[in-house]
Write a protein that holds these residues in place. Structure first.
Motif, PDB file in Angstrom:
ATOM      1  N   ILE A 124      28.463  35.684 -27.462  1.00  0.00           N
ATOM      2  CA  ILE A 124      28.412  36.189 -26.088  1.00  0.00           C
ATOM      3  C   ILE A 124      27.056  35.939 -25.446  1.00  0.00           C
ATOM      4  CG2 ILE A 124      30.157  37.958 -26.532  1.00  0.00           C
ATOM      5  CD1 ILE A 124      27.853  40.017 -26.644  1.00  0.00           C
ATOM      6  N   GLY A 125      26.095  35.473 -26.254  1.00  0.00           N
ATOM      7  CA  GLY A 125      24.751  35.225 -25.753  1.00  0.00           C
ATOM      8  C   GLY A 125      24.028  34.259 -26.669  1.00  0.00           C
ATOM      9  N   MET A 126      22.743  34.083 -26.406  1.00  0.00           N
ATOM     10  CA  MET A 126      21.914  33.163 -27.185  1.00  0.00           C
ATOM     11  C   MET A 126      20.497  33.706 -27.222  1.00  0.00           C
ATOM     12  SD  MET A 126      21.132  29.103 -26.331  1.00  0.00           S
ATOM     13  CE  MET A 126      22.815  28.584 -26.742  1.00  0.00           C
ATOM     14  N   ASN A 127      19.782  33.425 -28.311  1.00  0.00           N
ATOM     15  CA  ASN A 127      18.337  33.642 -28.328  1.00  0.00           C
ATOM     16  C   ASN A 127      17.672  32.473 -29.033  1.00  0.00           C
ATOM     17  OD1 ASN A 127      18.789  34.244 -31.085  1.00  0.00           O
ATOM     18  ND2 ASN A 127      17.423  35.997 -31.073  1.00  0.00           N
ATOM     19  N   ASN A 128      16.363  32.411 -28.988  1.00  0.00           N
ATOM     20  CA  ASN A 128      15.650  31.275 -29.547  1.00  0.00           C
ATOM     21  C   ASN A 128      15.192  31.528 -30.972  1.00  0.00           C
ATOM     22  OD1 ASN A 128      13.885  32.926 -27.605  1.00  0.00           O
ATOM     23  ND2 ASN A 128      12.293  31.947 -28.845  1.00  0.00           N
TER      24      ASN A 128
END
Length: 264
Positions: A124-128
């Motif tokens: 549902i999302g992304m991070n680095n």
């Protein structure tokens, strides 16, 4: 690093249950993101067995990427893509496959982000992952955020670089400027992790919300053990929520994909 600057904090209701979504003024919420899932790292099984809602950041293209993402989703946890991104310093082999590097063209960046999203079920999302070099690059991060928005995902800035442009770009694109506040296990000892988690809980009490990042792998057993032992101690003070709960309730952001998504 201990405490990072919070750009935005909001008072809002909401959570994993219908009752929790009713508006209250005293709700203090803590979102714990666990990075580096997807390669059967130490602590993964323990994290997936937690009795509270966590967010699992799953790296794409690894042996247990799909298995771990599906397992987390089935347990009611939030799943986000843990996108490998080039750091200012660090070994290239730490990045993992499909990484975003500064020498890529616009088309190559877009293709790698799209493929990563497709590879992580239920994201549902992304991070680095790492990314201290890329998160300060407006050209590349603008493309990353555009793809996320097109596919109905938000982006969580892990804040590995205090010069990150992610927050300002997110605002300009009408996306939630959500980011990490505290790293739990920047030092791999139970004493330090416990101190960081207590700091996070206090921040949630003071500011209504707090977003923290921990890891599986090198610190995985200590991190999972401290989270588990702290649940009963902290659950009367804060509510453990997924990052998606905060994104929806604090920033009033709703997923509105304009392109097909194959990761469900």
């Amino acid at each position: 690093m201990a405490l990072l600057i919070v750009f935005y904090a909001g008072i809002s209701a909401g959570g994993p249950t219908a009752a929790a979504s009713e508006s209250t003024s005293n709700q203090k919420r803590l979102a714990i993101i666990i990075d580096d899932v997807g390669n059967d790292m130490k602590g993964t099984a323990e994290i997936l067995a937690m009795p509270v809602k966590l967010t699992v950041a799953v790296m794409p293209f690894l042996p247990t990427t799909k298995k771990d993402a599906i397992a987390a989703h089935e347990k009611g946890m939030d799943v986000i893509v843990h996108m490998p991104m080039e750091p200012k310093k660090g070994r290239p082999e730490w990045l993992g496959p499909g990484a975003i590097t500064s020498n890529l063209t616009d088309e190559e960046v877009r293709s790698r982000v799209e493929k990563a999203i497709d590879d992580v079920p239920h994201a549902i999302g992304m991070n680095n992952h790492m990314g201290s070099k890329i998160t300060s690059d407006k050209r590349i991060m603008s493309i990353v955020l555009d793809v996320c928005k097109e596919r109905g995902l938000f982006f969580v800035d892990s804040r590995t670089n205090f010069r990150s442009v992610v927050g300002e770009l997110a605002v300009s694109k009408n996306m939630p400027p959500v980011g990490n506040d505290i790293f739990l296990d920047d030092q791999n000892s139970k004493q330090h992790i416990r101190k960081q988690l207590d700091l996070a809980a206090q921040r949630a009490i003071d500011k209504d919300i707090c977003v923290v990042i921990g890891h599986v792998g090198h610190s995985g057993m200590n991190t999972s053990a401290v989270i588990r032992e702290s649940v009963s101690r902290l659950q009367n003070q804060v509510q453990f929520v997924g990052i998606g709960d905060l994104v929806r309730d604090v920033w009033q952001w709703q997923s509105a994909p304009t392109l097909p998504t194959d990761n469900k």
